[in-house]
Design a protein around this motif. Structure first.
Motif, PDB file in Angstrom:
ATOM      1  N   ASP A 194       0.868  -1.181   0.000  1.00 30.37           N
ATOM      2  CA  ASP A 194       0.000   0.000   0.000  1.00 30.37           C
ATOM      3  C   ASP A 194       0.900   1.226   0.000  1.00 30.37           C
ATOM      4  O   ASP A 194       1.832   1.303   0.791  1.00 30.37           O
ATOM      5  CB  ASP A 194      -0.880  -0.035   1.260  1.00 30.37           C
ATOM      6  N   CYS A 197       0.570   4.146   1.146  1.00 31.41           N
ATOM      7  CA  CYS A 197       0.708   4.959   2.369  1.00 31.41           C
ATOM      8  C   CYS A 197       1.831   4.444   3.261  1.00 31.41           C
ATOM      9  O   CYS A 197       2.438   5.216   4.002  1.00 31.41           O
ATOM     10  CB  CYS A 197      -0.607   5.088   3.142  1.00 31.41           C
ATOM     11  N   GLN A 248      -0.042   5.990  -9.743  1.00 31.64           N
ATOM     12  CA  GLN A 248      -0.655   7.257 -10.143  1.00 31.64           C
ATOM     13  C   GLN A 248      -1.875   6.986 -11.014  1.00 31.64           C
ATOM     14  O   GLN A 248      -1.906   5.988 -11.743  1.00 31.64           O
ATOM     15  CB  GLN A 248       0.332   8.111 -10.969  1.00 31.64           C
ATOM     16  N   ASP A 249      -2.842   7.880 -10.955  1.00 34.38           N
ATOM     17  CA  ASP A 249      -3.956   7.844 -11.900  1.00 34.38           C
ATOM     18  C   ASP A 249      -3.535   8.703 -13.094  1.00 34.38           C
ATOM     19  O   ASP A 249      -3.458   9.924 -12.962  1.00 34.38           O
ATOM     20  CB  ASP A 249      -5.224   8.393 -11.237  1.00 34.38           C
ATOM     21  N   ASP A 298      -3.750   3.600  -3.511  1.00 33.24           N
ATOM     22  CA  ASP A 298      -3.033   2.706  -2.590  1.00 33.24           C
ATOM     23  C   ASP A 298      -2.175   1.696  -3.356  1.00 33.24           C
ATOM     24  O   ASP A 298      -1.130   1.266  -2.847  1.00 33.24           O
ATOM     25  CB  ASP A 298      -4.003   2.002  -1.629  1.00 33.24           C
ATOM     26  N   ARG A 299      -2.598   1.334  -4.527  1.00 33.14           N
ATOM     27  CA  ARG A 299      -1.773   0.460  -5.362  1.00 33.14           C
ATOM     28  C   ARG A 299      -2.192   0.620  -6.819  1.00 33.14           C
ATOM     29  O   ARG A 299      -3.235   1.212  -7.092  1.00 33.14           O
ATOM     30  CB  ARG A 299      -1.842  -1.003  -4.902  1.00 33.14           C
ATOM     31  N   ASP A 317      -5.943   1.228  -8.708  1.00 33.72           N
ATOM     32  CA  ASP A 317      -7.016   1.594  -7.781  1.00 33.72           C
ATOM     33  C   ASP A 317      -7.353   3.075  -7.864  1.00 33.72           C
ATOM     34  O   ASP A 317      -6.627   3.873  -8.463  1.00 33.72           O
ATOM     35  CB  ASP A 317      -6.634   1.214  -6.346  1.00 33.72           C
ATOM     36  N   GLN A 318      -8.468   3.422  -7.204  1.00 31.74           N
ATOM     37  CA  GLN A 318      -8.923   4.810  -7.136  1.00 31.74           C
ATOM     38  C   GLN A 318      -7.967   5.659  -6.304  1.00 31.74           C
ATOM     39  O   GLN A 318      -7.612   5.272  -5.194  1.00 31.74           O
ATOM     40  CB  GLN A 318     -10.273   4.849  -6.401  1.00 31.74           C
ATOM     41  N   PRO A 319      -7.561   6.831  -6.823  1.00 27.16           N
ATOM     42  CA  PRO A 319      -6.677   7.694  -6.040  1.00 27.16           C
ATOM     43  C   PRO A 319      -7.457   8.440  -4.957  1.00 27.16           C
ATOM     44  O   PRO A 319      -8.687   8.520  -5.003  1.00 27.16           O
ATOM     45  CB  PRO A 319      -6.165   8.696  -7.081  1.00 27.16           C
ATOM     46  N   ASP A 320      -6.743   8.950  -3.985  1.00 29.09           N
ATOM     47  CA  ASP A 320      -7.326   9.858  -3.009  1.00 29.09           C
ATOM     48  C   ASP A 320      -6.204  10.719  -2.448  1.00 29.09           C
ATOM     49  O   ASP A 320      -5.025  10.410  -2.639  1.00 29.09           O
ATOM     50  CB  ASP A 320      -8.069   9.098  -1.895  1.00 29.09           C
ATOM     51  N   PHE A 336      -5.158  11.242   0.529  1.00 30.26           N
ATOM     52  CA  PHE A 336      -4.360  10.578   1.567  1.00 30.26           C
ATOM     53  C   PHE A 336      -3.171   9.856   0.933  1.00 30.26           C
ATOM     54  O   PHE A 336      -2.013  10.061   1.326  1.00 30.26           O
ATOM     55  CB  PHE A 336      -5.291   9.602   2.297  1.00 30.26           C
ATOM     56  N   HIS A 337      -3.427   9.026  -0.062  1.00 26.16           N
ATOM     57  CA  HIS A 337      -2.343   8.278  -0.704  1.00 26.16           C
ATOM     58  C   HIS A 337      -1.481   9.195  -1.564  1.00 26.16           C
ATOM     59  O   HIS A 337      -0.294   8.925  -1.782  1.00 26.16           O
ATOM     60  CB  HIS A 337      -2.894   7.097  -1.500  1.00 26.16           C
TER      61      HIS A 337
END
Lengths: 338, 325
Positions: free
Chosen positions: B225, B227, B258-259, B267-268, B271-274, B276-277
């Motif tokens: 992950d 983070c 990265q998106d 997180d990997r 996956d969907q970015p946010d 926090f990550h």
């Protein structure tokens, strides 16, 4: 967010979703506003309580609303209720959190609310049996947390909660029972690090309290670990636990025996990083702590063995090659001392 | 080899506050203060601090003041909490606006959270966790009020959280977890008590978080992950053992998370970015010496130059910054 796959939505799909969400959003914002206004007014009514139920269902991580809900119970509902009614309400609260935890097993604030409920169970059912209700809840809690750990044996919220329940129960379970529980979990899956961790805590407690003979117990642990090592040499939990076991004693006999045992395993599994790594670590202990006891010839052999193993480790575990380089430099220095 | 698409991530962070129509945006209001700190810190590390409006941000922070508690909540109308209070202080420190704070009241709030055992609760209802201990100590430190803290009591609790693997858990008895290792290690760094750490055992445990795919996990047998690129990395940095993992492989892992369309880091990969990550991915890259990023202080997860100016820098080591190709 964790583990949510990225999906490429078309502009149209995104717009459609946004439209659908508009109604939900409006409802959610209105509900939030209504509830927060009541909170500001110190509204401890049943109506306010019911609003928090709806809001928390939509957003279980809304910590401010969990707090408001608890305040409504403390300042509004409890003062006008009998102990029996309070007990029934808390029983419903616990059911609510159980349902919530099934959907959201890792949300901190739900676990916190559950603890608060247990801590506020009133004396009852009678003056002669003031702990009856409490005892019943605590017994049930162990069962609830076991179910959660069956669903996810690594859920640290559940493990922390388990330790909390065991420590808080009015009639404490014997620690040997907990040792047996960890044995069950480990035998179900050797790579359950959470269970090994719990085992390290229970054993430390039993040893310090003199409830089991530390020497005999440690020997049993070496037996258990050896079994696990041979079954799955690639699982790190076992090796981390083994290193702790070794560090709990200071006799070179055990150290030599364990080194021999791991060497045997390495002979069968010549690419085992964990075997090599552990051998280096234990041989370094021999070199450092027993420096005055081992003869020069043995020192030379140990140093050569360590350097050879560290060399191999740099190839089979390249991610951590700099660590192996650091250890090699340290071992070489030990050779230069003589 | 992928590269960090700074411009795209800056736009991603800027867009986060714009979509007031988004249901998810509102469902995460309880994290808003934290999210703003994460976004701002990511921008600072990427040298785009001014991409978000300073005045608007300060105004938002102040609108979250909970006068009952003497602390900051996550959002206007939300109750004061130690985590949102730390984020508020961090945001104001970065914007040079600490003078807006009622320091005595905040200190009173922070100190009131310490339990007899030495751990800190998050608020008056008392969820305890070493994360909150870190929040309180970091906040006091940033306010220059560490002398008000009972250091022995605080360090005493951290000692009780130390485990057989050299790591630390959320509470005494809890399993080691990289995020808890970070908060305990960083707290000990702030309090100049790194002598409490078994360096070799803990650095060993931390280095073993790197998986074959280059990513880091938070505990044995768990998934990688992004983070943890910060929680593990910052801990290793404080212990001066950052070389014990493969930097290039981790950089590659973060970059592949990265998106590429909308920006942000997940997180990997896939996956969907946010946000926090995004901040922890970018902060991890900075510690690994990724070119053209600003230095981040691993103890505070804030711009290193600011922490140094405030006289709070400790003896951590990041990898040297590479030149851009």
């Amino acid at each position: 967010m964790h583990g949510v796959k990225r999906v490429r939505y078309s502009k149209e799909a995104l717009e459609a979703r946004r439209q659908r969400d508009q109604a939900r959003l409006k409802e959610y914002l209105a509900l939030t506003e209504q509830t927060l206004v009541k909170k500001e007014q110190n509204d401890w009514s049943q109506e306010a309580f019911d609003l928090t139920t709806r809001l928390l269902h939509l957003c279980p991580e809304f910590y401010t609303i969990w707090k408001y809900r608890r305040n409504i119970m403390l300042d509004g509902i409890f003062p006008r209720s009998s102990p029996l009614e309070i007990n029934e309400l808390l029983s419903e609260e616990l059911s609510l959190t159980t349902a919530s935890l099934k959907l959201h097993p890792k949300v901190y604030v739900i676990w916190t609310h559950r603890r608060w409920c247990l801590e506020n169970v009133p004396d009852g059912p009678s003056e002669t049996d003031p702990n009856g209700w409490r005892s019943a809840y605590w017994n049930k809690e162990l069962y609830v947390v076991e179910k959660m750990l069956d669903a996810d044996a690594r859920n640290f919220h559940a493990w922390n909660y388990r330790r909390y329940v065991l420590a808080s129960m009015p009639i404490k379970r014997p620690e040997q029972n907990e040792l047996a529980y960890t044995t069950r979990k480990i035998e179900a899956n050797f790579s359950n690090f959470s269970a090994w961790h719990q085992r390290s805590k229970v054993l430390t407690s039993l040893w310090e309290a003199g409830k089991v003979d530390p020497h005999a117990s440690r020997e049993e642990e070496f037996e258990l670990v050896r079994n696990a090592m041979y079954t799955d040499p690639a699982d790190q939990s076992v090796w981390i636990y083994h290193r702790w076991l070794v560090s709990r004693g200071d006799d070179s006999e055990t150290l030599h025996r364990e080194i021999a045992s791991i060497q045997e395993l390495l002979d069968e599994q010549p690419d085992s990083k964990w075997c090599m790594e552990s051998l280096v670590f234990y041989k370094r202990i021999l070199l450092r702590n027993q420096a005055s006891n081992i003869i020069d010839a043995e020192r030379e052999v140990l140093i050569t063995q360590c350097l050879r193993l560290l060399d191999m480790l740099q190839t089979i575990d390249p991610n951590r090659r700099h660590r192996y380089e650091d250890h090699a430099a340290e071992v070489k220095k030990l050779g230069d001392v003589t | 080899m992928a590269r960090l698409n700074v411009a795209l991530h800056v736009r991603y962070i800027q867009s986060l506050g714009e979509n007031k129509d988004d249901l998810m945006y509102h469902l995460t209001a309880h994290l808003r203060m934290n999210a703003i700190y994460w976004g701002l810190t990511a921008l600072c590390v990427m040298n785009h601090k001014d991409a978000l409006d300073r005045e608007e941000m300060i105004e938002f922070v102040m609108s979250c003041w909970d006068d009952h508690a003497g602390a900051f909540g996550a959002h206007p109308g939300h109750d004061g909490h130690v985590h949102s209070t730390l984020s508020a202080i961090q945001i104001l420190a970065i914007h040079g606006a600490l003078d807006r704070l009622d320091v005595p009241r905040i200190v009173k709030f922070l100190l009131s959270l310490q339990q007899p055992s030495g751990v800190f609760a998050g608020d008056a209802f008392g969820e305890i966790d070493t994360r909150f201990l870190y929040c309180a100590v970091s906040a006091l430190s940033l306010l220059g009020q560490l002398d008000k803290l009972d250091i022995e009591k605080t360090v005493g609790y951290i000692q009780r959280c130390r485990n057989f693997d050299g790591g630390f858990g959320a509470v005494a008895g809890a399993e080691s977890h990289a995020a808890q290792v970070f908060v305990c290690t960083a707290t000990l760094a702030i309090l100049d008590r790194l002598d409490e750490i078994d360096y070799e055992t803990l650095a060993w445990w931390l280095a073993e978080r790197q998986l074959p795919n280059g990513g880091l996990n938070g505990r044995p047998e768990k998934l990688e992950d992004v983070c943890y690129s910060f929680w593990v990395l910052s801990s290793l940095s404080i212990l001066n053992k950052l070389t014990w993992i493969d930097a290039d492989k981790l950089v590659e892992f973060i970059l592949s998370s990265q998106d590429p369309d909308n920006g942000g880091i997940a997180d990997r990969p896939g996956d969907q970015p946010d946000v926090f990550h995004t901040v922890f991915g970018v902060a991890g890259l900075s510690l690994l010496g990724y070119p053209e990023l600003d230095d981040v202080d691993p103890v505070y997860c804030m711009p290193a130059s600011l922490i140094e100016k405030m006289g709070l820098r400790k003896g951590w080591q990041a990898l040297p910054r590479k030149k851009a190709e």
